[in-house]
Scaffold this motif. Structure first.
Motif, PDB file in Angstrom:
ATOM      1  N   UNK A  76       0.814  -1.218   0.000  1.00 35.88           N
ATOM      2  CA  UNK A  76       0.000   0.000   0.000  1.00 35.88           C
ATOM      3  C   UNK A  76       0.846   1.266   0.000  1.00 35.88           C
ATOM      4  N   UNK A  77       1.964   1.233   0.715  1.00 37.16           N
ATOM      5  CA  UNK A  77       2.795   2.420   0.877  1.00 37.16           C
ATOM      6  C   UNK A  77       4.188   2.187   0.322  1.00 37.16           C
ATOM      7  N   UNK A  78       4.839   3.274  -0.083  1.00 38.17           N
ATOM      8  CA  UNK A  78       6.192   3.209  -0.614  1.00 38.17           C
ATOM      9  C   UNK A  78       7.071   4.243   0.079  1.00 38.17           C
ATOM     10  N   UNK A  79       8.367   3.946   0.121  1.00 38.31           N
ATOM     11  CA  UNK A  79       9.325   4.889   0.651  1.00 38.31           C
ATOM     12  C   UNK A  79      10.051   5.620  -0.450  1.00 38.31           C
ATOM     13  N   UNK A  80      11.023   6.427  -0.060  1.00 40.76           N
ATOM     14  CA  UNK A  80      11.809   7.141  -1.061  1.00 40.76           C
ATOM     15  C   UNK A  80      12.641   6.182  -1.892  1.00 40.76           C
ATOM     16  N   UNK A  81      13.206   5.165  -1.245  1.00 37.16           N
ATOM     17  CA  UNK A  81      14.083   4.222  -1.942  1.00 37.16           C
ATOM     18  C   UNK A  81      13.692   2.794  -1.589  1.00 37.16           C
ATOM     19  N   UNK A  82      14.093   1.873  -2.458  1.00 32.01           N
ATOM     20  CA  UNK A  82      13.833   0.460  -2.235  1.00 32.01           C
ATOM     21  C   UNK A  82      15.046  -0.357  -2.615  1.00 32.01           C
ATOM     22  N   UNK A  83      14.843  -1.658  -2.825  1.00 27.71           N
ATOM     23  CA  UNK A  83      15.925  -2.577  -3.161  1.00 27.71           C
ATOM     24  C   UNK A  83      15.587  -3.286  -4.453  1.00 27.71           C
ATOM     25  N   UNK A  84      16.513  -3.306  -5.382  1.00 32.14           N
ATOM     26  CA  UNK A  84      16.343  -4.007  -6.656  1.00 32.14           C
ATOM     27  C   UNK A  84      17.070  -5.345  -6.568  1.00 32.14           C
ATOM     28  N   UNK A  85      16.300  -6.441  -6.513  1.00 34.92           N
ATOM     29  CA  UNK A  85      16.912  -7.755  -6.367  1.00 34.92           C
ATOM     30  C   UNK A  85      17.675  -8.202  -7.594  1.00 34.92           C
ATOM     31  N   UNK A  86      17.418  -7.588  -8.742  1.00 36.61           N
ATOM     32  CA  UNK A  86      18.105  -7.982  -9.955  1.00 36.61           C
ATOM     33  C   UNK A  86      19.475  -7.355 -10.110  1.00 36.61           C
ATOM     34  N   UNK A  91      17.429   1.188  -4.975  1.00 40.73           N
ATOM     35  CA  UNK A  91      16.747   1.553  -6.219  1.00 40.73           C
ATOM     36  C   UNK A  91      15.710   2.635  -6.000  1.00 40.73           C
ATOM     37  N   UNK A  92      15.295   3.205  -7.093  1.00 38.30           N
ATOM     38  CA  UNK A  92      14.313   4.283  -7.049  1.00 38.30           C
ATOM     39  C   UNK A  92      12.932   3.755  -6.688  1.00 38.30           C
ATOM     40  N   UNK A  93      12.273   4.489  -5.811  1.00 36.86           N
ATOM     41  CA  UNK A  93      10.837   4.308  -5.605  1.00 36.86           C
ATOM     42  C   UNK A  93      10.194   5.678  -5.776  1.00 36.86           C
ATOM     43  N   UNK A  94       9.939   6.363  -4.668  1.00 37.16           N
ATOM     44  CA  UNK A  94       9.361   7.701  -4.789  1.00 37.16           C
ATOM     45  C   UNK A  94      10.421   8.753  -5.057  1.00 37.16           C
ATOM     46  N   UNK A  95      11.673   8.402  -4.869  1.00 41.08           N
ATOM     47  CA  UNK A  95      12.776   9.258  -5.315  1.00 41.08           C
ATOM     48  C   UNK A  95      13.410   8.611  -6.540  1.00 41.08           C
ATOM     49  N   UNK A  96      13.767   9.420  -7.521  1.00 45.03           N
ATOM     50  CA  UNK A  96      14.387   8.893  -8.739  1.00 45.03           C
ATOM     51  C   UNK A  96      15.891   9.111  -8.749  1.00 45.03           C
ATOM     52  N   UNK A  97      16.367  10.079  -8.008  1.00 45.55           N
ATOM     53  CA  UNK A  97      17.805  10.366  -7.899  1.00 45.55           C
ATOM     54  C   UNK A  97      18.102  10.852  -6.496  1.00 45.55           C
ATOM     55  N   UNK A  98      19.346  10.671  -6.074  1.00 43.53           N
ATOM     56  CA  UNK A  98      19.769  11.185  -4.770  1.00 43.53           C
ATOM     57  C   UNK A  98      21.276  11.368  -4.762  1.00 43.53           C
ATOM     58  N   UNK A  99      21.707  12.224  -3.890  1.00 45.26           N
ATOM     59  CA  UNK A  99      23.142  12.424  -3.688  1.00 45.26           C
ATOM     60  C   UNK A  99      23.366  12.892  -2.264  1.00 45.26           C
ATOM     61  N   UNK A 100      24.534  12.558  -1.721  1.00 43.52           N
ATOM     62  CA  UNK A 100      24.873  13.027  -0.382  1.00 43.52           C
ATOM     63  C   UNK A 100      26.018  14.029  -0.484  1.00 43.52           C
ATOM     64  N   UNK A 101      26.083  14.924   0.478  1.00 46.14           N
ATOM     65  CA  UNK A 101      27.114  15.949   0.518  1.00 46.14           C
ATOM     66  C   UNK A 101      27.352  16.336   1.978  1.00 46.14           C
ATOM     67  N   UNK A 102      28.203  17.343   2.164  1.00 53.00           N
ATOM     68  CA  UNK A 102      28.461  17.827   3.518  1.00 53.00           C
ATOM     69  C   UNK A 102      28.944  16.702   4.419  1.00 53.00           C
ATOM     70  N   UNK A 103      29.883  15.879   3.882  1.00 49.52           N
ATOM     71  CA  UNK A 103      30.465  14.767   4.650  1.00 49.52           C
ATOM     72  C   UNK A 103      29.418  13.787   5.155  1.00 49.52           C
ATOM     73  N   UNK A 104      28.429  13.537   4.313  1.00 48.95           N
ATOM     74  CA  UNK A 104      27.412  12.549   4.669  1.00 48.95           C
ATOM     75  C   UNK A 104      26.333  13.062   5.583  1.00 48.95           C
ATOM     76  N   UNK A 105      26.230  14.371   5.753  1.00 47.92           N
ATOM     77  CA  UNK A 105      25.212  14.937   6.644  1.00 47.92           C
ATOM     78  C   UNK A 105      23.986  15.440   5.882  1.00 47.92           C
TER      79      UNK A 105
END
Length: 554
Positions: A76-86, A91-105
C-alpha cells in the motif's frame, strides 16, 4: 529420497534469493537510478488469496514492526528508496535520484513526478517532510504506548532531545526536491530508508485518521483510526478489513508495474495445519511460514515450496530488571541449560543453524569467535548455586496462536525450553499470552516478564539493523543498560563500510555474547507453500515481497 531432493532444491532457491537480497541491500546506492518503469499492456484481473499466520497488529507502519503488518503495508505504501533484487542496488521508488554531501550529513532527493496518493492528493516534497516531521515529533506519551518504534531504533531520539537524534530536519527545496539533514554521519541511512516504517503516507489521510491519537484497540493493540485505513502511493490500495480477511485492490493510477493481480485477500490461519489444509482445498493460492511438522506432507503431495535463507534470529529474552537475572552467573546458567541442537532438530526446518550471537553469519560484522558457553547442565547447576539462587519464581512469557519466521511453533518451543530450565533447578512459571492480545507490547515494555520468547527479522543487510534496535539503547524488554556498548554501537554505525567497521561490530558481538542479555538460539529458515496457480513468487529474506511481482500461470 523425494523429501531430501526437494529440500535441496528449495534450499538452492533460497540461497539464490538470499544472495540477490543481500547484494541488493549492501550495494552502493547509485546516484541516478532509472526513473521509468514499464507497465504491462493489460490491466490486472486476477484475485490472489494469501494465507497468513495472524492478523496484522495495525497498518500504520511507523507504529509497528510486526511482520504481518509490514506484509500488507508494503503493498500500500512506498518509501523514497527500495531494493532491486536484480541489480543489487538501492533503487528508485518515490525518489528517482539522490546524492549526499556535507560529509554525509546532507541528502538531496529528486522526487518522482506526477504521483498521487490513493486519496487523490499530490505526492511532493511537502508530503515527504510532513511524514519525517511527524516521526520526529512523536509525543512522549505516544512513544510509551508503542514500544519499539523504528524511528527511535534508527535515528535514536526525537525532537524533545534533538542533541541525541541523528535526524536534524527535512527541507522542501522545491515541490520535486527534498533535502534531509543529519546531525552526524550514519552509514546505513539509505538502507534504513528501505524499512516499511519510513514509507510515505498521505498527510491528508494522517490528519483525517488522527494518526497520532491511539484511541482505538485492535488485536490487543492501541491504534489510531489511520492504522485501520492506510493511504499511500503503492500498487495496491486498502479496501476492507474485517474479522475474516484484509482486502486490497489494484491502484489503477499507479505509476509503475501493476502486475497480474487485481485483488489480494490476506486470510489469517493461526495454525500451520489449517494453512496447509486451506491450500490443499484450494481456498488460498499461497501461504507463508511452513513448519517442520507440515513440510514433508507438502513435499509428498508435490506442493511448491520456496525457502528463504536465514535472515532472522530467534532468542530467549531475559529481563535484568527482574531478580535474580541481574546476576551474570544466573544468565550464564540459563544459557548453559539450553540444548539448542535439540530445539533446532525438533522445531525448525532442516539446515537451520545454531546461533551464538545476534548477527546472521552472512553479514559483515558476524564474529566467528563470539563466546558461547555451550550446553552444560551440570555447570549450569553450579553457577546457580554460586549465584545463591534460592528457587525464586521466574515468569516465562510465550506467545500463543502465532507463527513467525523466527518462531514457527512457540508453544512447543516454550515447553521444551521450560523443561530444560526446570531440569537445572530453575522455578519457571508459564505465562501464555495470545499474540493478538498484546504479546509484543507486554514483553517489550518494562514489567514482570523474567523470560520471554521472541526474535528479530532483519530488514536490510547491515549488522546495525540487528544490534542497534536490540542493544543500542536501554529497552524494557531486557533491562539492559550497558552505556559502553551503546556508545560502541553508536560509533560503529557512523564508520564507513570497510574493515574497521566490521572489526567494531565483531567486537560488539563478542561483548554482548559475554554479558548474556539474551540467549540467541537459532538463525531460522522460513518457507512458503504455493499452489499450482503460481509460476513464481518474489521470496525475499528481508520479506520485501510486493505482489505485483507474483507471476501466475496462464
Amino acid at each position: 529420497m523425494a523429501s531430501s531432493t526437494m529440500r535441496r532444491l528449495t534450499k538452492q532457491l533460497g540461497a539464490i534469493s538470499m544472495a540477490l537480497a543481500l547484494a541488493a541491500c549492501t550495494g552502493t546506492p547509485g546516484p541516478s537510478p532509472s526513473s521509468s518503469t514499464s507497465s504491462p499492456a493489460a490491466e490486472p484481473t486476477a484475485t490472489f488469496n494469501f494465507g497468513t499466520a495472524s492478523m496484522p497488529l495495525g497498518l500504520d507502519p511507523a507504529m509497528t514492526a510486526d511482520s504481518e503488518s509490514y506484509r500488507v503495508t508494503r503493498q500500500v505504501l512506498e518509501g523514497l528508496v527500495g531494493v532491486d533484487g536484480g541489480t543489487g542496488q538501492t533503487t528508485a521508488l518515490l525518489a528517482t535520484e539522490w546524492k549526499d554531501s556535507n560529509n554525509g550529513l546532507t541528502y538531496d532527493f529528486t522526487l518522482r513526478p506526477n504521483v498521487t496518493f490513493h486519496d487523490g492528493t499530490v505526492f511532493d516534497a511537502a508530503s515527504v517532510c510532513a511524514n519525517f516531521n511527524r516521526w520526529f515529533t512523536f509525543p512522549a506519551e505516544l512513544r510509551k504506548q508503542v514500544p519499539g518504534i523504528s524511528f527511535q531504533g534508527v535515528f535514536k531520539a526525537y525532537s524533545d532531545e534533538p542533541v541525541f537524534s541523528i535526524f536534524k530536519d527535512c527541507k522542501v527545496v522545491s515541490p520535486g526536491n527534498v533535502q534531509i539533514n543529519l546531525t552526524r554521519p550514519f552509514t546505513g541511512f539509505l538502507q534504513a530508508l528501505t524499512l516499511p516504517a519510513f514509507s510515505i503516507s498521505s498527510p491528508k489521510a494522517l490528519e483525517t485518521g488522527t494518526a497520532n491519537v491511539l484511541d482505538q484497540t485492535r488485536n490487543g493493540q492501541a491504534v489510531s483510526a489511520y492504522s485501520g485505513h492506510p493511504v499511500g502511493t503503492g500498487p495496491y490500495q486498502f479496501s476492507t478489513w474485517d474479522e475474516q480477511k484484509i482486502t486490497l485492490a489494484t491502484n489503477k493510477g499507479y505509476w509503475g508495474n501493476k502486475g497480474q493481480i487485481a485483488t489480494i485477500n490476506f486470510i489469517p490461519y493461526d495454525r500451520a495445519e489449517t494453512r496447509q489444509q486451506a491450500l490443499l482445498d484450494g481456498k488460498i493460492d499461497a501461504y507463508d511460514l511452513v513448519t517442520p511438522g507440515t513440510f514433508d506432507e507438502l513435499v509428498k503431495r508435490g506442493v511448491q515450496i520456496i525457502q528463504r535463507d536465514p535472515f532472522s534470529v530467534m532468542y530467549l529474552g531475559m529481563n535484568q530488571a527482574v531478580a535474580p537475572l541481574e546476576k551474570l552467573e544466573v544468565r550464564q546458567a540459563i544459557e548453559m541449560a539450553i540444548d539448542k541442537e535439540t530445539l533446532i532438530r525438533r522445531f525448525f526446518i532442516d539446515n537451520t543453524a545454531q546461533a551464538s550471537q545476534f548477527v546472521p553469519p552472512k553479514l559483515s560484522g558476524f564474529n566467528n569467535n563470539a563466546p558461547s558457553l555451550g550446553y552444560n547442565p551440570d555447570k549450569a547447576k553450579e553457577l546457580l548455586a554460586k549465584a545463591g539462587y534460592k528457587g525464586e519464581e521466574l515468569k516465562f512469557y510465550y506467545p500463543q496462536n502465532a507463527t513467525r519466521a523466527y518462531l514457527p511453533t512457540p508453544e512447543k518451543i516454550y515447553a521444551e525450553i521450560s523443561r530444560q530450565l526446570v531440569a537445572v533447578g530453575l522455578n519457571i512459571k508459564p505465562v501464555p499470552v495470545p499474540w493478538e492480545s498484546g504479546y509484543l507490547q507486554k514483553v517489550q515494555s518494562p514489567g514482570d516478564h523474567a523470560l520471554h520468547l521472541l526474535g528479530w527479522n532483519g530488514s536490510y543487510a547491515d549488522a546495525d539493523n540487528f544490534l542497534g534496535p536490540l542493544f543500542g539503547e536501554s529497552r524494557g524488554e531486557f533491562g539492559y543498560a550497558d552505556s559502553e556498548v551503546f556508545h560502541k554501537i553508536e560509533r560503529a554505525r557512523a564508520l564507513p563500510n570497510g574493515d574497521d567497521r566490521n572489526t567494531q561490530y565483531q567486537a560488539i558481538n563478542a561483548e554482548i555474547a559475554a554479558s548474556v542479555p539474551a540467549v540467541p538460539i537459532a538463525f531460522p529458515i522460513s518457507a512458503l507453500a504455493l499452489s499450482d496457480k503460481v509460476e513464481s513468487y518474489p521470496a525475499s529474506p528481508v520479506l520485501n515481497e510486493v505482489f505485483t511481482n507474483v507471476r501466475l500461470k496462464p
